[in-house]
Scaffold this active site. Structure first.
Site, PDB file in Angstrom:
ATOM      1  CE1 TYR A 156      -4.032  -1.975   0.211  1.00  0.00           C
ATOM      2  CE2 TYR A 156      -2.603  -3.409   1.510  1.00  0.00           C
ATOM      3  CZ  TYR A 156      -3.765  -3.209   0.780  1.00  0.00           C
ATOM      4  OH  TYR A 156      -4.646  -4.239   0.603  1.00  0.00           O
ATOM      5  CB  SER A 157       0.933   4.275  -2.145  1.00  0.00           C
ATOM      6  OG  SER A 157       1.036   3.565  -3.342  1.00  0.00           O
ATOM      7  CB  CYS A 325       0.497   6.641  -8.487  1.00  0.00           C
ATOM      8  SG  CYS A 325       0.519   5.413  -7.171  1.00  0.00           S
ATOM      9  CD  GLU A 365       4.632   2.343  -6.233  1.00  0.00           C
ATOM     10  OE1 GLU A 365       5.837   2.000  -6.137  1.00  0.00           O
ATOM     11  OE2 GLU A 365       4.025   2.937  -5.333  1.00  0.00           O
ATOM     12  CE1 TYR A 367      -3.508   0.466  -6.587  1.00  0.00           C
ATOM     13  CE2 TYR A 367      -1.355   1.543  -6.659  1.00  0.00           C
ATOM     14  CZ  TYR A 367      -2.699   1.554  -6.301  1.00  0.00           C
ATOM     15  OH  TYR A 367      -3.218   2.646  -5.654  1.00  0.00           O
TER      16      TYR A 367
HETATM   17  P1  FAD Z   1      -7.028 -10.176  -2.696  1.00  0.00           P
HETATM   18  O1  FAD Z   1      -7.515 -11.056  -1.633  1.00  0.00           O
HETATM   19  O2  FAD Z   1      -5.573 -10.216  -3.023  1.00  0.00           O
HETATM   20  O3  FAD Z   1      -7.885 -10.404  -4.014  1.00  0.00           O
HETATM   21  C1  FAD Z   1      -7.549  -9.700  -5.219  1.00  0.00           C
HETATM   22  C2  FAD Z   1      -8.814  -9.506  -6.042  1.00  0.00           C
HETATM   23  O4  FAD Z   1      -9.326 -10.735  -6.451  1.00  0.00           O
HETATM   24  C3  FAD Z   1      -9.934  -8.814  -5.272  1.00  0.00           C
HETATM   25  O5  FAD Z   1     -10.525  -7.849  -6.121  1.00  0.00           O
HETATM   26  C4  FAD Z   1     -10.915  -9.947  -4.962  1.00  0.00           C
HETATM   27  O6  FAD Z   1     -12.256  -9.446  -4.869  1.00  0.00           O
HETATM   28  C5  FAD Z   1     -10.710 -10.851  -6.146  1.00  0.00           C
HETATM   29  N1  FAD Z   1     -10.961 -12.261  -5.866  1.00  0.00           N
HETATM   30  C6  FAD Z   1     -10.773 -12.948  -4.719  1.00  0.00           C
HETATM   31  N2  FAD Z   1     -11.077 -14.250  -4.883  1.00  0.00           N
HETATM   32  C7  FAD Z   1     -11.456 -14.397  -6.174  1.00  0.00           C
HETATM   33  C8  FAD Z   1     -11.869 -15.497  -6.959  1.00  0.00           C
HETATM   34  N3  FAD Z   1     -11.954 -16.722  -6.466  1.00  0.00           N
HETATM   35  N4  FAD Z   1     -12.166 -15.264  -8.255  1.00  0.00           N
HETATM   36  C9  FAD Z   1     -12.067 -14.034  -8.793  1.00  0.00           C
HETATM   37  N5  FAD Z   1     -11.671 -12.933  -8.102  1.00  0.00           N
HETATM   38  C10 FAD Z   1     -11.380 -13.136  -6.812  1.00  0.00           C
HETATM   39  N6  FAD Z   1      -4.378  -0.606  -3.053  1.00  0.00           N
HETATM   40  C11 FAD Z   1      -5.038   0.397  -2.419  1.00  0.00           C
HETATM   41  O7  FAD Z   1      -6.228   0.275  -2.124  1.00  0.00           O
HETATM   42  N7  FAD Z   1      -4.365   1.551  -2.052  1.00  0.00           N
HETATM   43  C12 FAD Z   1      -3.049   1.751  -2.325  1.00  0.00           C
HETATM   44  O8  FAD Z   1      -2.489   2.802  -1.988  1.00  0.00           O
HETATM   45  C13 FAD Z   1      -2.352   0.695  -2.988  1.00  0.00           C
HETATM   46  N8  FAD Z   1      -1.034   0.825  -3.265  1.00  0.00           N
HETATM   47  C14 FAD Z   1      -0.384  -0.161  -3.917  1.00  0.00           C
HETATM   48  C15 FAD Z   1       0.974   0.007  -4.221  1.00  0.00           C
HETATM   49  C16 FAD Z   1       1.652  -0.971  -4.905  1.00  0.00           C
HETATM   50  C17 FAD Z   1       3.115  -0.757  -5.232  1.00  0.00           C
HETATM   51  C18 FAD Z   1       0.974  -2.156  -5.304  1.00  0.00           C
HETATM   52  C19 FAD Z   1       1.699  -3.244  -6.056  1.00  0.00           C
HETATM   53  C20 FAD Z   1      -0.348  -2.356  -4.990  1.00  0.00           C
HETATM   54  C21 FAD Z   1      -1.056  -1.357  -4.301  1.00  0.00           C
HETATM   55  N9  FAD Z   1      -2.406  -1.516  -3.959  1.00  0.00           N
HETATM   56  C22 FAD Z   1      -3.063  -0.499  -3.334  1.00  0.00           C
HETATM   57  C23 FAD Z   1      -3.151  -2.778  -4.229  1.00  0.00           C
HETATM   58  C24 FAD Z   1      -3.056  -3.690  -2.978  1.00  0.00           C
HETATM   59  O9  FAD Z   1      -1.724  -4.123  -2.799  1.00  0.00           O
HETATM   60  C25 FAD Z   1      -3.932  -4.947  -3.078  1.00  0.00           C
HETATM   61  O10 FAD Z   1      -3.615  -5.614  -4.273  1.00  0.00           O
HETATM   62  C26 FAD Z   1      -5.422  -4.676  -3.039  1.00  0.00           C
HETATM   63  O11 FAD Z   1      -5.793  -4.017  -1.822  1.00  0.00           O
HETATM   64  C27 FAD Z   1      -6.211  -5.991  -3.092  1.00  0.00           C
HETATM   65  O12 FAD Z   1      -5.759  -6.828  -2.068  1.00  0.00           O
HETATM   66  P2  FAD Z   1      -6.777  -7.736  -1.251  1.00  0.00           P
HETATM   67  O13 FAD Z   1      -5.980  -8.577  -0.315  1.00  0.00           O
HETATM   68  O14 FAD Z   1      -7.884  -6.929  -0.679  1.00  0.00           O
HETATM   69  O15 FAD Z   1      -7.410  -8.648  -2.393  1.00  0.00           O
END
Ligand code: FAD
Length: 367
Positions: A156-157, A325, A365, A367
Protein backbone atom coordinates in the site's frame (compact mmCIF):
# COMPACT_ATOMS: atom_id res chain seq x y z
CA UNK A 1 2.08 18.03 -21.06
CA UNK A 2 4.76 18.69 -19.82
CA UNK A 3 7.13 20.78 -20.02
CA UNK A 4 10.01 18.41 -20.32
CA UNK A 5 8.57 17.56 -23.71
CA UNK A 6 8.54 21.23 -24.51
CA UNK A 7 5.11 20.43 -25.90
CA UNK A 8 1.44 21.04 -25.44
CA UNK A 9 -0.43 17.91 -24.46
CA UNK A 10 -3.80 16.82 -23.22
CA UNK A 11 -4.16 14.16 -20.59
CA UNK A 12 -7.35 12.23 -20.21
CA UNK A 13 -7.15 10.23 -17.04
CA UNK A 14 -9.33 7.13 -16.77
CA UNK A 15 -11.17 6.90 -13.48
CA UNK A 16 -10.69 4.22 -10.88
CA UNK A 17 -14.37 3.50 -10.82
CA UNK A 18 -14.33 2.42 -14.44
CA UNK A 19 -12.18 -0.58 -13.90
CA UNK A 20 -13.58 -1.52 -10.57
CA UNK A 21 -17.23 -0.71 -10.87
CA UNK A 22 -18.14 -4.23 -9.79
CA UNK A 23 -16.67 -3.47 -6.39
CA UNK A 24 -19.12 -1.63 -4.23
CA UNK A 25 -20.23 -1.11 -0.69
CA UNK A 26 -22.54 1.47 0.70
CA UNK A 27 -21.93 2.83 4.14
CA UNK A 28 -22.35 6.43 5.27
CA UNK A 29 -19.74 9.10 4.82
CA UNK A 30 -18.02 10.53 7.85
CA UNK A 31 -16.99 14.11 8.23
CA UNK A 32 -13.31 14.55 7.58
CA UNK A 33 -10.99 16.58 9.68
CA UNK A 34 -7.57 15.96 8.20
CA UNK A 35 -5.96 19.27 8.96
CA UNK A 36 -7.63 20.83 11.96
CA UNK A 37 -4.24 21.79 13.31
CA UNK A 38 -3.48 23.84 10.24
CA UNK A 39 -6.83 25.56 10.21
CA UNK A 40 -6.36 26.57 13.81
CA UNK A 41 -2.96 28.05 13.10
CA UNK A 42 -4.35 29.98 10.11
CA UNK A 43 -7.14 31.53 12.11
CA UNK A 44 -4.76 32.44 14.93
CA UNK A 45 -2.75 34.46 12.44
CA UNK A 46 -5.93 36.12 11.27
CA UNK A 47 -5.00 35.05 7.77
CA UNK A 48 -7.43 36.06 5.05
CA UNK A 49 -6.26 36.13 1.48
CA UNK A 50 -8.37 36.24 -1.63
CA UNK A 51 -11.64 34.50 -2.47
CA UNK A 52 -11.19 30.80 -3.23
CA UNK A 53 -10.57 30.31 -6.91
CA UNK A 54 -9.81 33.94 -7.70
CA UNK A 55 -6.30 34.96 -8.53
CA UNK A 56 -4.83 37.52 -6.18
CA UNK A 57 -3.19 40.74 -7.33
CA UNK A 58 0.58 40.70 -7.32
CA UNK A 59 0.79 42.83 -4.17
CA UNK A 60 -1.61 40.65 -2.25
CA UNK A 61 0.17 37.53 -3.45
CA UNK A 62 3.49 38.52 -1.85
CA UNK A 63 1.76 38.94 1.46
CA UNK A 64 -0.12 35.73 0.95
CA UNK A 65 3.00 33.68 0.25
CA UNK A 66 4.81 35.13 3.23
CA UNK A 67 1.93 34.46 5.56
CA UNK A 68 1.32 31.05 4.10
CA UNK A 69 4.84 29.94 4.93
CA UNK A 70 4.43 31.28 8.47
CA UNK A 71 1.28 29.25 8.90
CA UNK A 72 2.85 25.92 8.02
CA UNK A 73 2.73 23.23 10.64
CA UNK A 74 5.83 22.49 12.70
CA UNK A 75 7.06 18.91 12.37
CA UNK A 76 9.37 16.73 14.43
CA UNK A 77 11.71 14.98 14.95
CA UNK A 78 13.78 16.85 12.36
CA UNK A 79 16.33 14.02 12.49
CA UNK A 80 14.01 12.37 9.99
CA UNK A 81 15.66 14.68 7.43
CA UNK A 82 19.19 13.53 8.22
CA UNK A 83 19.52 10.26 6.28
CA UNK A 84 21.03 10.48 2.79
CA UNK A 85 19.23 7.35 1.58
CA UNK A 86 15.63 6.29 2.14
CA UNK A 87 14.93 3.50 4.63
CA UNK A 88 14.34 0.22 2.81
CA UNK A 89 12.85 -3.03 4.13
CA UNK A 90 13.51 -2.39 7.79
CA UNK A 91 10.98 -5.16 8.44
CA UNK A 92 10.58 -8.24 6.23
CA UNK A 93 7.31 -10.15 5.73
CA UNK A 94 8.78 -12.97 7.83
CA UNK A 95 9.67 -10.63 10.69
CA UNK A 96 7.05 -7.87 10.52
CA UNK A 97 6.55 -4.95 12.89
CA UNK A 98 3.37 -5.04 14.94
CA UNK A 99 1.74 -1.62 14.65
CA UNK A 100 -1.58 -0.31 15.98
CA UNK A 101 -4.55 1.10 14.09
CA UNK A 102 -5.30 4.69 15.20
CA UNK A 103 -8.33 5.40 13.00
CA UNK A 104 -10.25 4.21 9.96
CA UNK A 105 -12.44 6.70 8.10
CA UNK A 106 -14.51 6.23 4.99
CA UNK A 107 -13.52 9.14 2.76
CA UNK A 108 -15.95 8.86 -0.14
CA UNK A 109 -19.53 10.02 -0.32
CA UNK A 110 -22.64 7.84 -0.60
CA UNK A 111 -22.75 7.99 -4.42
CA UNK A 112 -19.19 6.73 -4.90
CA UNK A 113 -19.02 3.29 -6.46
CA UNK A 114 -17.03 1.31 -3.89
CA UNK A 115 -15.54 2.29 -0.58
CA UNK A 116 -12.21 3.95 0.12
CA UNK A 117 -10.85 4.45 3.63
CA UNK A 118 -8.17 6.64 5.15
CA UNK A 119 -6.34 4.56 7.73
CA UNK A 120 -3.91 5.98 10.26
CA UNK A 121 -1.41 3.53 11.76
CA UNK A 122 0.79 4.08 14.82
CA UNK A 123 4.28 2.66 14.23
CA UNK A 124 5.75 4.47 17.22
CA UNK A 125 8.53 5.92 15.04
CA UNK A 126 9.89 2.41 14.46
CA UNK A 127 9.06 2.04 10.75
CA UNK A 128 10.22 5.34 9.27
CA UNK A 129 9.66 6.00 5.57
CA UNK A 130 9.95 8.70 2.97
CA UNK A 131 7.17 10.22 0.89
CA UNK A 132 6.31 7.97 -2.07
CA UNK A 133 7.24 4.70 -0.39
CA UNK A 134 4.91 1.79 0.37
CA UNK A 135 4.27 -0.41 3.36
CA UNK A 136 3.61 -4.13 3.13
CA UNK A 137 0.65 -5.36 5.16
CA UNK A 138 0.35 -9.03 6.12
CA UNK A 139 -3.34 -9.71 6.76
CA UNK A 140 -4.11 -12.16 9.57
CA UNK A 141 -5.18 -15.68 8.72
CA UNK A 142 -4.05 -18.54 6.59
CA UNK A 143 -2.97 -18.26 2.99
CA UNK A 144 -5.86 -19.85 1.04
CA UNK A 145 -3.44 -21.12 -1.59
CA UNK A 146 -0.89 -22.47 0.91
CA UNK A 147 -2.68 -24.07 3.87
CA UNK A 148 -0.78 -23.64 7.14
CA UNK A 149 1.14 -20.62 5.82
CA UNK A 150 0.43 -16.96 6.64
CA UNK A 151 -1.25 -14.74 4.08
CA UNK A 152 0.92 -13.05 1.44
CA UNK A 153 2.00 -9.48 1.94
CA UNK A 154 0.06 -6.72 0.08
CA UNK A 155 1.62 -3.37 -0.75
CA UNK A 156 0.00 0.00 0.00
CA UNK A 157 1.37 3.41 -0.96
CA UNK A 158 1.83 5.59 2.09
CA UNK A 159 -0.48 8.61 1.94
CA UNK A 160 1.24 10.75 4.58
CA UNK A 161 4.60 12.45 4.88
CA UNK A 162 7.34 10.94 7.00
CA UNK A 163 5.91 12.95 9.92
CA UNK A 164 2.49 11.36 9.59
CA UNK A 165 -0.86 13.05 10.00
CA UNK A 166 -0.01 13.95 13.59
CA UNK A 167 3.27 15.64 12.50
CA UNK A 168 5.35 13.73 15.07
CA UNK A 169 6.91 10.94 12.98
CA UNK A 170 4.97 8.23 14.80
CA UNK A 171 2.20 7.41 12.31
CA UNK A 172 1.67 6.51 8.67
CA UNK A 173 -1.57 6.77 6.71
CA UNK A 174 -2.89 4.52 3.97
CA UNK A 175 -5.64 5.15 1.42
CA UNK A 176 -7.29 1.78 0.82
CA UNK A 177 -10.04 0.81 -1.56
CA UNK A 178 -12.10 -2.13 -0.37
CA UNK A 179 -11.90 -4.94 -2.96
CA UNK A 180 -15.22 -6.77 -3.27
CA UNK A 181 -16.28 -9.27 -5.91
CA UNK A 182 -19.42 -9.28 -7.99
CA UNK A 183 -20.37 -12.49 -9.77
CA UNK A 184 -20.47 -11.53 -13.46
CA UNK A 185 -23.38 -13.91 -14.11
CA UNK A 186 -25.71 -13.07 -11.22
CA UNK A 187 -24.44 -9.52 -10.64
CA UNK A 188 -24.53 -10.26 -6.93
CA UNK A 189 -21.75 -9.67 -4.45
CA UNK A 190 -19.90 -12.84 -3.53
CA UNK A 191 -18.40 -12.34 -0.05
CA UNK A 192 -16.35 -15.54 -0.34
CA UNK A 193 -14.20 -13.77 -2.93
CA UNK A 194 -13.77 -10.38 -1.30
CA UNK A 195 -10.23 -9.01 -1.13
CA UNK A 196 -8.52 -10.28 2.02
CA UNK A 197 -6.23 -7.43 3.01
CA UNK A 198 -8.24 -4.40 1.88
CA UNK A 199 -11.29 -5.68 3.78
CA UNK A 200 -9.18 -6.44 6.83
CA UNK A 201 -7.86 -2.86 6.75
CA UNK A 202 -11.18 -1.14 6.06
CA UNK A 203 -12.92 -3.21 8.78
CA UNK A 204 -10.23 -2.69 11.40
CA UNK A 205 -10.90 -0.64 14.55
CA UNK A 206 -8.74 1.72 16.63
CA UNK A 207 -6.43 -0.36 18.82
CA UNK A 208 -6.33 -3.35 16.44
CA UNK A 209 -2.89 -4.74 15.67
CA UNK A 210 -1.47 -4.84 12.16
CA UNK A 211 1.63 -6.58 10.78
CA UNK A 212 3.80 -4.26 8.71
CA UNK A 213 6.72 -4.92 6.37
CA UNK A 214 8.86 -2.36 4.57
CA UNK A 215 9.04 0.43 3.80
CA UNK A 216 9.73 -0.30 0.15
CA UNK A 217 10.06 1.42 -3.19
CA UNK A 218 12.31 4.10 -4.65
CA UNK A 219 10.64 4.91 -7.94
CA UNK A 220 8.06 7.29 -6.44
CA UNK A 221 10.38 9.15 -4.09
CA UNK A 222 10.01 12.92 -4.38
CA UNK A 223 13.18 14.41 -5.92
CA UNK A 224 14.03 17.44 -3.81
CA UNK A 225 17.33 18.66 -5.22
CA UNK A 226 15.62 21.40 -7.19
CA UNK A 227 12.94 23.11 -5.06
CA UNK A 228 11.81 25.02 -8.17
CA UNK A 229 11.07 21.91 -10.21
CA UNK A 230 7.74 21.10 -11.84
CA UNK A 231 6.01 17.92 -10.66
CA UNK A 232 3.16 16.56 -12.75
CA UNK A 233 1.24 13.94 -10.80
CA UNK A 234 -1.33 11.73 -12.46
CA UNK A 235 -3.53 9.42 -10.41
CA UNK A 236 -6.55 7.19 -10.66
CA UNK A 237 -8.37 6.60 -7.37
CA UNK A 238 -6.12 5.47 -4.53
CA UNK A 239 -3.14 6.24 -6.78
CA UNK A 240 -3.41 9.71 -5.24
CA UNK A 241 -1.89 8.37 -2.00
CA UNK A 242 1.78 9.24 -2.61
CA UNK A 243 0.81 12.67 -3.95
CA UNK A 244 -1.03 13.50 -0.74
CA UNK A 245 2.30 12.95 1.00
CA UNK A 246 4.23 15.10 -1.50
CA UNK A 247 1.72 17.93 -1.27
CA UNK A 248 1.62 17.99 2.50
CA UNK A 249 5.42 18.21 2.47
CA UNK A 250 5.34 20.98 -0.12
CA UNK A 251 2.47 23.08 1.25
CA UNK A 252 1.43 22.06 4.74
CA UNK A 253 4.57 21.28 6.71
CA UNK A 254 7.38 23.59 7.79
CA UNK A 255 10.31 21.46 6.67
CA UNK A 256 13.53 23.47 7.06
CA UNK A 257 15.40 21.41 4.46
CA UNK A 258 12.76 21.58 1.72
CA UNK A 259 11.21 24.89 0.77
CA UNK A 260 9.20 24.17 -2.32
CA UNK A 261 8.87 27.05 -4.79
CA UNK A 262 8.17 25.17 -8.00
CA UNK A 263 4.93 23.92 -9.54
CA UNK A 264 2.97 20.87 -8.44
CA UNK A 265 0.21 19.82 -10.79
CA UNK A 266 -2.22 17.08 -9.80
CA UNK A 267 -4.53 15.27 -12.24
CA UNK A 268 -6.95 13.03 -10.35
CA UNK A 269 -9.29 10.66 -12.16
CA UNK A 270 -12.23 9.19 -10.22
CA UNK A 271 -15.77 8.07 -11.06
CA UNK A 272 -17.81 11.00 -9.73
CA UNK A 273 -17.72 13.91 -7.27
CA UNK A 274 -18.47 11.62 -4.33
CA UNK A 275 -15.37 9.58 -5.18
CA UNK A 276 -12.94 12.52 -4.93
CA UNK A 277 -10.22 11.84 -2.38
CA UNK A 278 -8.74 14.46 -0.04
CA UNK A 279 -10.46 17.14 -2.10
CA UNK A 280 -10.70 19.67 0.77
CA UNK A 281 -7.02 19.37 1.45
CA UNK A 282 -6.03 19.82 -2.21
CA UNK A 283 -8.50 22.68 -2.67
CA UNK A 284 -6.93 24.53 0.24
CA UNK A 285 -3.52 24.43 -1.50
CA UNK A 286 -5.17 25.79 -4.62
CA UNK A 287 -6.50 28.68 -2.58
CA UNK A 288 -3.30 29.33 -0.64
CA UNK A 289 -0.64 28.64 -3.29
CA UNK A 290 -2.23 29.53 -6.64
CA UNK A 291 1.14 30.08 -8.28
CA UNK A 292 2.56 26.77 -7.12
CA UNK A 293 -0.31 24.31 -7.33
CA UNK A 294 -2.74 23.25 -10.02
CA UNK A 295 -5.43 20.65 -9.57
CA UNK A 296 -7.48 19.01 -12.32
CA UNK A 297 -10.23 16.55 -11.50
CA UNK A 298 -11.55 14.16 -14.15
CA UNK A 299 -14.92 12.63 -13.23
CA UNK A 300 -15.50 9.83 -15.70
CA UNK A 301 -19.12 9.08 -14.81
CA UNK A 302 -20.09 12.72 -14.78
CA UNK A 303 -18.24 13.11 -18.07
CA UNK A 304 -16.66 16.37 -17.14
CA UNK A 305 -13.55 17.86 -15.84
CA UNK A 306 -14.28 19.68 -12.56
CA UNK A 307 -12.29 22.67 -13.70
CA UNK A 308 -14.41 22.88 -16.82
CA UNK A 309 -11.82 22.09 -19.42
CA UNK A 310 -9.32 19.65 -20.77
CA UNK A 311 -6.29 18.75 -18.77
CA UNK A 312 -3.83 20.80 -20.75
CA UNK A 313 -0.41 22.09 -19.93
CA UNK A 314 1.67 24.63 -21.76
CA UNK A 315 4.36 25.12 -19.19
CA UNK A 316 8.00 24.52 -20.01
CA UNK A 317 10.65 23.36 -17.62
CA UNK A 318 13.66 21.23 -18.28
CA UNK A 319 13.50 19.61 -14.86
CA UNK A 320 9.84 18.51 -14.82
CA UNK A 321 9.07 15.19 -13.21
CA UNK A 322 6.04 13.16 -14.21
CA UNK A 323 4.43 10.57 -11.97
CA UNK A 324 1.74 7.96 -12.65
CA UNK A 325 0.09 6.05 -9.84
CA UNK A 326 -3.05 3.92 -9.65
CA UNK A 327 -4.70 1.46 -11.97
CA UNK A 328 -2.50 -0.26 -14.56
CA UNK A 329 -5.17 0.52 -17.15
CA UNK A 330 -4.33 4.22 -17.04
CA UNK A 331 -0.99 3.83 -18.78
CA UNK A 332 -1.77 2.79 -22.40
CA UNK A 333 -4.18 5.70 -23.01
CA UNK A 334 -1.81 8.23 -21.49
CA UNK A 335 1.20 6.91 -23.39
CA UNK A 336 -0.79 7.01 -26.66
CA UNK A 337 -1.74 10.63 -25.99
CA UNK A 338 1.82 11.63 -25.21
CA UNK A 339 3.06 9.88 -28.32
CA UNK A 340 0.44 11.57 -30.50
CA UNK A 341 1.23 14.99 -29.13
CA UNK A 342 4.96 14.50 -29.55
CA UNK A 343 4.43 13.35 -33.13
CA UNK A 344 2.19 16.33 -33.89
CA UNK A 345 5.16 18.46 -32.95
CA UNK A 346 7.51 16.41 -35.10
CA UNK A 347 9.22 14.92 -32.07
CA UNK A 348 10.07 11.27 -31.56
CA UNK A 349 8.20 10.10 -28.46
CA UNK A 350 10.29 6.97 -27.95
CA UNK A 351 13.45 9.05 -27.76
CA UNK A 352 11.77 11.52 -25.37
CA UNK A 353 10.60 8.71 -23.12
CA UNK A 354 14.06 7.19 -23.07
CA UNK A 355 15.49 10.55 -22.10
CA UNK A 356 12.93 11.06 -19.31
CA UNK A 357 13.68 7.60 -17.94
CA UNK A 358 17.41 8.15 -18.17
CA UNK A 359 17.10 11.46 -16.31
CA UNK A 360 14.92 9.80 -13.65
CA UNK A 361 12.04 12.17 -14.46
CA UNK A 362 9.56 9.38 -15.29
CA UNK A 363 8.00 7.72 -12.23
CA UNK A 364 5.45 4.93 -12.60
CA UNK A 365 3.76 2.82 -9.92
CA UNK A 366 0.63 1.11 -11.20
CA UNK A 367 -1.17 -1.93 -9.83
P1 FAD B 1 -7.03 -10.18 -2.70
O1 FAD B 1 -7.51 -11.06 -1.63
O2 FAD B 1 -5.57 -10.22 -3.02
O3 FAD B 1 -7.88 -10.40 -4.01
C1 FAD B 1 -7.55 -9.70 -5.22
C2 FAD B 1 -8.81 -9.51 -6.04
O4 FAD B 1 -9.33 -10.73 -6.45
C3 FAD B 1 -9.93 -8.81 -5.27
O5 FAD B 1 -10.52 -7.85 -6.12
C4 FAD B 1 -10.92 -9.95 -4.96
O6 FAD B 1 -12.26 -9.45 -4.87
C5 FAD B 1 -10.71 -10.85 -6.15
N1 FAD B 1 -10.96 -12.26 -5.87
C6 FAD B 1 -10.77 -12.95 -4.72
N2 FAD B 1 -11.08 -14.25 -4.88
C7 FAD B 1 -11.46 -14.40 -6.17
C8 FAD B 1 -11.87 -15.50 -6.96
N3 FAD B 1 -11.95 -16.72 -6.47
N4 FAD B 1 -12.17 -15.26 -8.26
C9 FAD B 1 -12.07 -14.03 -8.79
N5 FAD B 1 -11.67 -12.93 -8.10
C10 FAD B 1 -11.38 -13.14 -6.81
N6 FAD B 1 -4.38 -0.61 -3.05
C11 FAD B 1 -5.04 0.40 -2.42
O7 FAD B 1 -6.23 0.28 -2.12
N7 FAD B 1 -4.37 1.55 -2.05
C12 FAD B 1 -3.05 1.75 -2.32
O8 FAD B 1 -2.49 2.80 -1.99
C13 FAD B 1 -2.35 0.69 -2.99
N8 FAD B 1 -1.03 0.82 -3.27
C14 FAD B 1 -0.38 -0.16 -3.92
C15 FAD B 1 0.97 0.01 -4.22
C16 FAD B 1 1.65 -0.97 -4.90
C17 FAD B 1 3.12 -0.76 -5.23
C18 FAD B 1 0.97 -2.16 -5.30
C19 FAD B 1 1.70 -3.24 -6.06
C20 FAD B 1 -0.35 -2.36 -4.99
C21 FAD B 1 -1.06 -1.36 -4.30
N9 FAD B 1 -2.41 -1.52 -3.96
C22 FAD B 1 -3.06 -0.50 -3.33
C23 FAD B 1 -3.15 -2.78 -4.23
C24 FAD B 1 -3.06 -3.69 -2.98
O9 FAD B 1 -1.72 -4.12 -2.80
C25 FAD B 1 -3.93 -4.95 -3.08
O10 FAD B 1 -3.62 -5.61 -4.27
C26 FAD B 1 -5.42 -4.68 -3.04
O11 FAD B 1 -5.79 -4.02 -1.82
C27 FAD B 1 -6.21 -5.99 -3.09
O12 FAD B 1 -5.76 -6.83 -2.07
P2 FAD B 1 -6.78 -7.74 -1.25
O13 FAD B 1 -5.98 -8.58 -0.32
O14 FAD B 1 -7.88 -6.93 -0.68
O15 FAD B 1 -7.41 -8.65 -2.39
Amino acid sequence: MASSLGARASLCVPAAGDASSRKSVGSKAHNLRFHDQRLVSLSLLGRQTTKPGSRPQQKVLCLSVQQASQSKVAVNPLELEDAKEPPINLYKPKGPYTATIVSVERIVGPKAPGETCHIVIDHGGNVPYWEGQSYGVIPPGENPKKPGMPNNVRLYSIASTRYGDSFDGRTASLCVRRAVYYDPETGKEDPSKKGVCSNFLCDSKPGDKIQLAGPSGKVMLLPEEDPKATHIMIATGTGVAPYRGYLRRMFMEAVPTFKFSGLAWLFLGVANSDSLLYDDEFSSYLRDYPDHFRYDRALSREQKNRNGGRCTSRTRSKSAHIYFCGLKGMMPGIQDTLKRVAEERGEAWDAKLLQLRKNKQWHVEVY
